[in-house]
Design a protein around this motif. Structure first.
Motif, PDB file in Angstrom:
ATOM      1  N   UNK A  26      -9.368  -3.526   8.744  1.00  0.00           N
ATOM      2  CA  UNK A  26     -10.725  -3.910   8.361  1.00  0.00           C
ATOM      3  C   UNK A  26     -10.743  -4.318   6.896  1.00  0.00           C
ATOM      4  N   UNK A  27     -11.083  -5.562   6.646  1.00  0.00           N
ATOM      5  CA  UNK A  27     -11.209  -6.045   5.270  1.00  0.00           C
ATOM      6  C   UNK A  27     -12.665  -5.990   4.842  1.00  0.00           C
ATOM      7  N   UNK A  28     -12.924  -5.306   3.747  1.00  0.00           N
ATOM      8  CA  UNK A  28     -14.296  -5.178   3.257  1.00  0.00           C
ATOM      9  C   UNK A  28     -14.785  -6.487   2.652  1.00  0.00           C
ATOM     10  N   UNK A  29     -13.883  -7.236   2.016  1.00  0.00           N
ATOM     11  CA  UNK A  29     -14.227  -8.551   1.474  1.00  0.00           C
ATOM     12  C   UNK A  29     -14.150  -9.564   2.609  1.00  0.00           C
ATOM     13  N   UNK A  30     -15.230 -10.283   2.822  1.00  0.00           N
ATOM     14  CA  UNK A  30     -15.257 -11.278   3.887  1.00  0.00           C
ATOM     15  C   UNK A  30     -14.359 -12.467   3.539  1.00  0.00           C
ATOM     16  N   UNK A  31     -13.726 -13.045   4.571  1.00  0.00           N
ATOM     17  CA  UNK A  31     -12.875 -14.210   4.378  1.00  0.00           C
ATOM     18  C   UNK A  31     -13.466 -15.436   5.070  1.00  0.00           C
ATOM     19  N   UNK A  32     -13.496 -16.543   4.358  1.00  0.00           N
ATOM     20  CA  UNK A  32     -13.850 -17.839   4.938  1.00  0.00           C
ATOM     21  C   UNK A  32     -12.675 -18.765   4.660  1.00  0.00           C
ATOM     22  N   UNK A  33     -11.995 -19.163   5.709  1.00  0.00           N
ATOM     23  CA  UNK A  33     -10.805 -19.999   5.575  1.00  0.00           C
ATOM     24  C   UNK A  33     -11.130 -21.406   6.045  1.00  0.00           C
ATOM     25  N   UNK A 177      -9.370  -3.038  -4.705  1.00  0.00           N
ATOM     26  CA  UNK A 177      -8.651  -1.972  -5.417  1.00  0.00           C
ATOM     27  C   UNK A 177      -7.898  -1.091  -4.428  1.00  0.00           C
ATOM     28  N   UNK A 178      -7.172  -1.754  -3.521  1.00  0.00           N
ATOM     29  CA  UNK A 178      -6.450  -1.049  -2.461  1.00  0.00           C
ATOM     30  C   UNK A 178      -5.027  -1.575  -2.390  1.00  0.00           C
ATOM     31  N   UNK A 179      -4.155  -1.112  -3.285  1.00  0.00           N
ATOM     32  CA  UNK A 179      -2.813  -1.691  -3.382  1.00  0.00           C
ATOM     33  C   UNK A 179      -1.935  -1.490  -2.156  1.00  0.00           C
ATOM     34  N   UNK A 180      -2.220  -0.464  -1.355  1.00  0.00           N
ATOM     35  CA  UNK A 180      -1.352  -0.177  -0.208  1.00  0.00           C
ATOM     36  C   UNK A 180      -1.993  -0.514   1.141  1.00  0.00           C
ATOM     37  N   UNK A 181      -3.271  -0.807   1.141  1.00  0.00           N
ATOM     38  CA  UNK A 181      -3.996  -0.982   2.399  1.00  0.00           C
ATOM     39  C   UNK A 181      -3.414  -2.090   3.266  1.00  0.00           C
ATOM     40  N   UNK A 182      -2.994  -3.173   2.643  1.00  0.00           N
ATOM     41  CA  UNK A 182      -2.565  -4.344   3.402  1.00  0.00           C
ATOM     42  C   UNK A 182      -1.048  -4.476   3.502  1.00  0.00           C
ATOM     43  N   UNK A 183      -0.333  -3.406   3.140  1.00  0.00           N
ATOM     44  CA  UNK A 183       1.126  -3.418   3.278  1.00  0.00           C
ATOM     45  C   UNK A 183       1.569  -3.695   4.717  1.00  0.00           C
ATOM     46  N   UNK A 184       0.878  -3.132   5.739  1.00  0.00           N
ATOM     47  CA  UNK A 184       1.290  -3.440   7.117  1.00  0.00           C
ATOM     48  C   UNK A 184       1.221  -4.934   7.443  1.00  0.00           C
ATOM     49  N   UNK A 185       0.280  -5.650   6.854  1.00  0.00           N
ATOM     50  CA  UNK A 185       0.180  -7.077   7.114  1.00  0.00           C
ATOM     51  C   UNK A 185       1.330  -7.835   6.456  1.00  0.00           C
ATOM     52  N   UNK A 186       1.751  -7.394   5.286  1.00  0.00           N
ATOM     53  CA  UNK A 186       2.911  -8.015   4.649  1.00  0.00           C
ATOM     54  C   UNK A 186       4.186  -7.730   5.451  1.00  0.00           C
ATOM     55  N   UNK A 187       4.288  -6.540   6.017  1.00  0.00           N
ATOM     56  CA  UNK A 187       5.437  -6.221   6.862  1.00  0.00           C
ATOM     57  C   UNK A 187       5.422  -7.087   8.123  1.00  0.00           C
ATOM     58  N   UNK A 188       4.241  -7.288   8.682  1.00  0.00           N
ATOM     59  CA  UNK A 188       4.120  -8.152   9.850  1.00  0.00           C
ATOM     60  C   UNK A 188       4.499  -9.593   9.497  1.00  0.00           C
ATOM     61  N   UNK A 189       4.112 -10.027   8.313  1.00  0.00           N
ATOM     62  CA  UNK A 189       4.457 -11.359   7.841  1.00  0.00           C
ATOM     63  C   UNK A 189       5.972 -11.534   7.755  1.00  0.00           C
TER      64      UNK A 189
END
Length: 208
Positions: A26-33, A177-189
């Motif tokens: 869950x990303x708190x900041x909304x993304x528009x791509x 301010x979440x340095x580790x939250x998205x580490x799983x996505x980088x591993x998936x990448x």
């Protein structure tokens, strides 16, 4: 290839399905791509993995967007819109509106922010920027001191350039301010990149 052989979820050929790399977060900041049409069917594009993984992510395809639609979309939720884009060099700034200053992001909660990304090659993203003045009016978030890219399947024009997925992750880490939250996505990448490299080597071996 017949559509019967496409994964119904990631819409990629079954032999290169990326659903196993999807990492629900869950990303708190909304993304528009805003994705350039030439990226849609690019097997090396990372945005589909982002879509499968992040909860607040809208993808819109196009090069020049309807000004009224874009204005309404950016006004939704009364959020601060940030364009994830580096500073424009003086030689590239002719015809562009002045970039507004970046507000003090410490005054905003992550839920009050929307991150806008142009998913394209650098040349095509500059054209998207030129063709959409509403994007030129957005304050820009520039990424500094990021780790080197591990996007080994696509050639970058400069060492500091990142894949769209990497750029989004580092931006979200900063804004939330979440340095580790998205580490799983980088591993998936990294897994996705390894998969693409393995397929490339197999294809080359079969040709030889």
């Amino acid at each position: 290839m017949s559509r019967r052989n496409l994964c119904c979820r990631c819409q990629r050929p079954a032999s290169v399905c990326i659903c196993c790399w999807a990492t629900p977060l869950h990303n708190a900041v909304e993304l528009l791509i805003l994705q350039h049409p030439l990226e849609v069917n690019n097997a090396k594009n990372t945005i589909r993995l982002v879509q499968l993984s992040l909860s607040q992510c809208q993808l819109v395809i196009g090069e020049q967007f309807d000004p009224e639609w874009l204005a309404v979309r950016l006004a939704e939720g009364d959020k601060l819109n940030l364009l994830l884009y580096p500073p424009t060099a003086e030689s590239q700034s002719l015809g562009l509106l002045p970039t507004p200053p970046l507000p003090d992001l410490g005054l905003y909660k992550p839920e009050q922010l929307r991150l806008v990304l142009l998913d394209a090659t650098w040349r095509k993203s500059r054209k998207q920027l030129y063709l959409n003045p509403a994007l030129q009016r957005l304050p820009r978030l520039n990424l500094d001191d990021c780790p080197p890219s591990t996007y080994r399947i696509r050639k970058a024009q400069a060492p500091h350039q990142l894949s769209s997925l990497e750029a989004l992750v580092y931006a979200l880490q900063r804004l939330e301010a979440a340095p580790d939250k998205y580490a799983p996505l980088l591993e998936a990448f990294d897994g996705f990149v390894d998969q693409q490299l393995a397929r490339r080597l197999t294809s080359e071996a079969q040709r030889n």
